[in-house]
Design a protein around this motif. Structure first.
Motif, PDB file in Angstrom:
ATOM      1  N   GLU A 186      -3.768  10.089 -10.421  1.00  0.00           N
ATOM      2  CA  GLU A 186      -5.167   9.814 -10.798  1.00  0.00           C
ATOM      3  C   GLU A 186      -5.241   8.736 -11.869  1.00  0.00           C
ATOM      4  O   GLU A 186      -6.111   7.867 -11.832  1.00  0.00           O
ATOM      5  CB  GLU A 186      -5.851  11.104 -11.289  1.00  0.00           C
ATOM      6  CG  GLU A 186      -6.131  12.104 -10.179  1.00  0.00           C
ATOM      7  CD  GLU A 186      -6.843  11.483  -8.984  1.00  0.00           C
ATOM      8  OE1 GLU A 186      -7.871  10.797  -9.191  1.00  0.00           O
ATOM      9  OE2 GLU A 186      -6.378  11.662  -7.841  1.00  0.00           O
ATOM     10  N   GLU A 187      -4.315   8.779 -12.823  1.00  0.00           N
ATOM     11  CA  GLU A 187      -4.283   7.743 -13.851  1.00  0.00           C
ATOM     12  C   GLU A 187      -3.937   6.385 -13.232  1.00  0.00           C
ATOM     13  O   GLU A 187      -4.501   5.348 -13.609  1.00  0.00           O
ATOM     14  CB  GLU A 187      -3.243   8.105 -14.922  1.00  0.00           C
ATOM     15  CG  GLU A 187      -3.275   7.189 -16.136  1.00  0.00           C
ATOM     16  CD  GLU A 187      -2.269   7.568 -17.206  1.00  0.00           C
ATOM     17  OE1 GLU A 187      -2.251   6.876 -18.241  1.00  0.00           O
ATOM     18  OE2 GLU A 187      -1.507   8.540 -17.027  1.00  0.00           O
ATOM     19  N   ALA A 188      -3.044   6.410 -12.259  1.00  0.00           N
ATOM     20  CA  ALA A 188      -2.670   5.168 -11.580  1.00  0.00           C
ATOM     21  C   ALA A 188      -3.860   4.567 -10.836  1.00  0.00           C
ATOM     22  O   ALA A 188      -4.092   3.353 -10.873  1.00  0.00           O
ATOM     23  CB  ALA A 188      -1.515   5.434 -10.615  1.00  0.00           C
ATOM     24  N   LYS A 189      -4.620   5.429 -10.183  1.00  0.00           N
ATOM     25  CA  LYS A 189      -5.796   4.941  -9.440  1.00  0.00           C
ATOM     26  C   LYS A 189      -6.828   4.307 -10.364  1.00  0.00           C
ATOM     27  O   LYS A 189      -7.595   3.435  -9.953  1.00  0.00           O
ATOM     28  CB  LYS A 189      -6.444   6.101  -8.674  1.00  0.00           C
ATOM     29  CG  LYS A 189      -5.661   6.581  -7.475  1.00  0.00           C
ATOM     30  CD  LYS A 189      -6.395   7.753  -6.834  1.00  0.00           C
ATOM     31  CE  LYS A 189      -5.692   8.256  -5.586  1.00  0.00           C
ATOM     32  NZ  LYS A 189      -6.416   9.392  -4.974  1.00  0.00           N
ATOM     33  N   ASP A 190      -6.836   4.743 -11.608  1.00  0.00           N
ATOM     34  CA  ASP A 190      -7.801   4.250 -12.590  1.00  0.00           C
ATOM     35  C   ASP A 190      -7.291   3.009 -13.323  1.00  0.00           C
ATOM     36  O   ASP A 190      -8.004   2.413 -14.120  1.00  0.00           O
ATOM     37  CB  ASP A 190      -8.115   5.370 -13.598  1.00  0.00           C
ATOM     38  CG  ASP A 190      -9.381   5.098 -14.400  1.00  0.00           C
ATOM     39  OD1 ASP A 190     -10.370   4.639 -13.797  1.00  0.00           O
ATOM     40  OD2 ASP A 190      -9.357   5.310 -15.626  1.00  0.00           O
TER      41      ASP A 190
ATOM     42  N   ARG B 235       0.867  -1.185   0.000  1.00  0.00           N
ATOM     43  CA  ARG B 235       0.000   0.000   0.000  1.00  0.00           C
ATOM     44  C   ARG B 235       0.902   1.233   0.000  1.00  0.00           C
ATOM     45  O   ARG B 235       1.801   1.340   0.846  1.00  0.00           O
ATOM     46  CB  ARG B 235      -0.914  -0.011   1.222  1.00  0.00           C
ATOM     47  CG  ARG B 235      -1.940  -1.132   1.191  1.00  0.00           C
ATOM     48  CD  ARG B 235      -2.734  -1.241   2.495  1.00  0.00           C
ATOM     49  NE  ARG B 235      -3.820  -2.202   2.348  1.00  0.00           N
ATOM     50  CZ  ARG B 235      -3.691  -3.517   2.481  1.00  0.00           C
ATOM     51  NH1 ARG B 235      -2.489  -4.030   2.746  1.00  0.00           N
ATOM     52  NH2 ARG B 235      -4.720  -4.318   2.341  1.00  0.00           N
ATOM     53  N   VAL B 236       0.680   2.132  -0.942  1.00  0.00           N
ATOM     54  CA  VAL B 236       1.550   3.300  -1.067  1.00  0.00           C
ATOM     55  C   VAL B 236       0.767   4.601  -0.935  1.00  0.00           C
ATOM     56  O   VAL B 236      -0.447   4.643  -1.163  1.00  0.00           O
ATOM     57  CB  VAL B 236       2.325   3.290  -2.412  1.00  0.00           C
ATOM     58  CG1 VAL B 236       3.119   2.007  -2.573  1.00  0.00           C
ATOM     59  CG2 VAL B 236       1.398   3.499  -3.597  1.00  0.00           C
TER      60      VAL B 236
ATOM     61  N   GLY C 203      -5.108   5.365  -0.732  1.00  0.00           N
ATOM     62  CA  GLY C 203      -6.415   4.913  -0.238  1.00  0.00           C
ATOM     63  C   GLY C 203      -7.307   4.250  -1.265  1.00  0.00           C
ATOM     64  O   GLY C 203      -8.346   3.683  -0.915  1.00  0.00           O
ATOM     65  N   THR C 204      -6.926   4.311  -2.546  1.00  0.00           N
ATOM     66  CA  THR C 204      -7.708   3.652  -3.599  1.00  0.00           C
ATOM     67  C   THR C 204      -7.180   2.234  -3.818  1.00  0.00           C
ATOM     68  O   THR C 204      -5.995   2.045  -4.092  1.00  0.00           O
ATOM     69  CB  THR C 204      -7.634   4.446  -4.920  1.00  0.00           C
ATOM     70  OG1 THR C 204      -8.225   5.725  -4.736  1.00  0.00           O
ATOM     71  CG2 THR C 204      -8.363   3.705  -6.037  1.00  0.00           C
ATOM     72  N   GLN C 205      -8.083   1.269  -3.697  1.00  0.00           N
ATOM     73  CA  GLN C 205      -7.695  -0.133  -3.853  1.00  0.00           C
ATOM     74  C   GLN C 205      -7.401  -0.458  -5.316  1.00  0.00           C
ATOM     75  O   GLN C 205      -8.115  -0.031  -6.210  1.00  0.00           O
ATOM     76  CB  GLN C 205      -8.832  -1.018  -3.345  1.00  0.00           C
ATOM     77  CG  GLN C 205      -8.433  -2.448  -3.059  1.00  0.00           C
ATOM     78  CD  GLN C 205      -9.592  -3.251  -2.501  1.00  0.00           C
ATOM     79  OE1 GLN C 205     -10.463  -3.677  -3.256  1.00  0.00           O
ATOM     80  NE2 GLN C 205      -9.615  -3.454  -1.195  1.00  0.00           N
ATOM     81  N   MET C 206      -6.329  -1.221  -5.524  1.00  0.00           N
ATOM     82  CA  MET C 206      -5.943  -1.660  -6.861  1.00  0.00           C
ATOM     83  C   MET C 206      -6.223  -3.147  -7.010  1.00  0.00           C
ATOM     84  O   MET C 206      -6.060  -3.912  -6.059  1.00  0.00           O
ATOM     85  CB  MET C 206      -4.448  -1.412  -7.100  1.00  0.00           C
ATOM     86  CG  MET C 206      -3.986   0.010  -6.851  1.00  0.00           C
ATOM     87  SD  MET C 206      -4.766   1.202  -7.940  1.00  0.00           S
ATOM     88  CE  MET C 206      -4.219   0.606  -9.530  1.00  0.00           C
ATOM     89  N   SER C 207      -6.596  -3.565  -8.182  1.00  0.00           N
ATOM     90  CA  SER C 207      -6.787  -4.988  -8.545  1.00  0.00           C
ATOM     91  C   SER C 207      -7.525  -5.779  -7.464  1.00  0.00           C
ATOM     92  O   SER C 207      -7.146  -6.896  -7.125  1.00  0.00           O
ATOM     93  CB  SER C 207      -5.441  -5.653  -8.886  1.00  0.00           C
ATOM     94  OG  SER C 207      -4.520  -5.564  -7.806  1.00  0.00           O
TER      95      SER C 207
END
Length: 284
Positions: free
Chosen positions: A231-235, A132-133, A256-260
């Motif tokens: 923002e692009e990374a979060k998407d 988590r970053v 705070g945005t969950q990935m995969s």
């Protein structure tokens, strides 16, 4: 690390770590006038050794310093250290400073360089749980392509992440991600492209980065080398990082945005698997 005292290398001598000494007037200490490299060890062999040696020489050249030893002398010292310290998995650090001189901003001439090496035994292979970053401002100097020992900004960013209960930081400059605290950064777009920042003075030319991008291309994955935003990374569908001592590490949360789905993504896991497989084939 075990409680056993390590043997470390200092200017040609192999000494117990608590007896290793460097002058208080060493320019690495006074000015961060020094560069370093770290090479991973798996099964008692070195991954990407020649690429790390070449980058060490490049970093030294950029600071008008010569290589202090030949490639074979360097390899021999690395091998002696892992044998003395019984390291089957872990890494070896080398740090080369300009040397010892009375405090003066001008580069001194005709002084002997300081060369130190030490091992760290650690588990590099095995299950990847994902990190988590958080994002923090990139406040480092302008020549991040030189692997110098001035790592204070990275330490500040990583400590900020730890204080928030997270694992690492992605550094942001002028609205786009440069790299992580000690790693190169990547996202996987919805159409399956791997996006990572292009090489320049703003990032370190990662040895693992080069190897992983080559392997990704061989797997038929499309690669786009350009800046990307948080923002692009979060998407994105996946995110990951690469480094010599952590290989390919999935990222499962950004600010705070969950990935995969909060678990490591399939592309990053597969690339990590392939990198270790291929790295072992060419290890020395």
């Amino acid at each position: 690390m075990s409680n056993n005292k390590r043997t470390v290398y200092v200017n040609g001598d192999y000494v117990p770590e608590d007896e290793a000494k460097v002058s208080v007037f060493d320019r690495g200490f006074l000015f961060a006038d020094a560069v370093y490299e770290v090479t991973s060890v798996i099964d008692g062999k070195f991954l990407d050794f020649d690429a790390h040696t070449a980058r060490l020489e490049r970093s030294l050249n950029e600071l008008d310093m010569p290589m202090p030893m030949t490639r074979d002398e360097l390899l021999d010292a690395h091998r002696q250290l892992i044998e003395m310290n019984n390291v089957q998995e872990g890494c070896v650090y080398i740090q080369v400073t300009r040397g010892v001189a009375d405090r003066d901003f001008i580069f001194p001439e005709g002084i002997a360089q300081t060369v130190i090496m030490f091992t760290q035994a650690k588990k590099l292979t095995g299950e990847k749980k994902g990190l988590r970053v958080i994002s923090t401002p990139d406040i480092r100097w302008g020549r991040r392509d030189i692997k110098t020992v001035q790592l204070l900004a990275a330490s500040i960013g990583k400590t900020a992440a730890k204080k928030q209960g997270k694992d690492d930081t992605w550094l942001v400059k002028e609205g786009t991600v440069t790299e992580g605290s000690s790693n190169n950064t990547y996202i996987v777009t919805k159409d399956g492209k791997i996006v990572t920042r292009h090489l320049s003075n703003t990032i370190l030319p990662g040895i693992t980065r080069a190897a992983v991008l080559k392997l990704a291309a061989e797997q038929g994955l499309e690669i786009e080398e350009r800046p990307f935003t948080i923002e692009e990374a979060k998407d994105a569908t996946e995110a990951f990082m690469t480094a010599a001592t952590s290989f390919v590490t999935p990222v499962i949360e950004i600010d705070g945005t969950q990935m995969s789905g909060g678990i490591p993504g399939p592309i990053s896991l597969r690339l990590n698997e392939i990198y270790i497989e291929e790295g072992k084939k060419t290890s020395i």
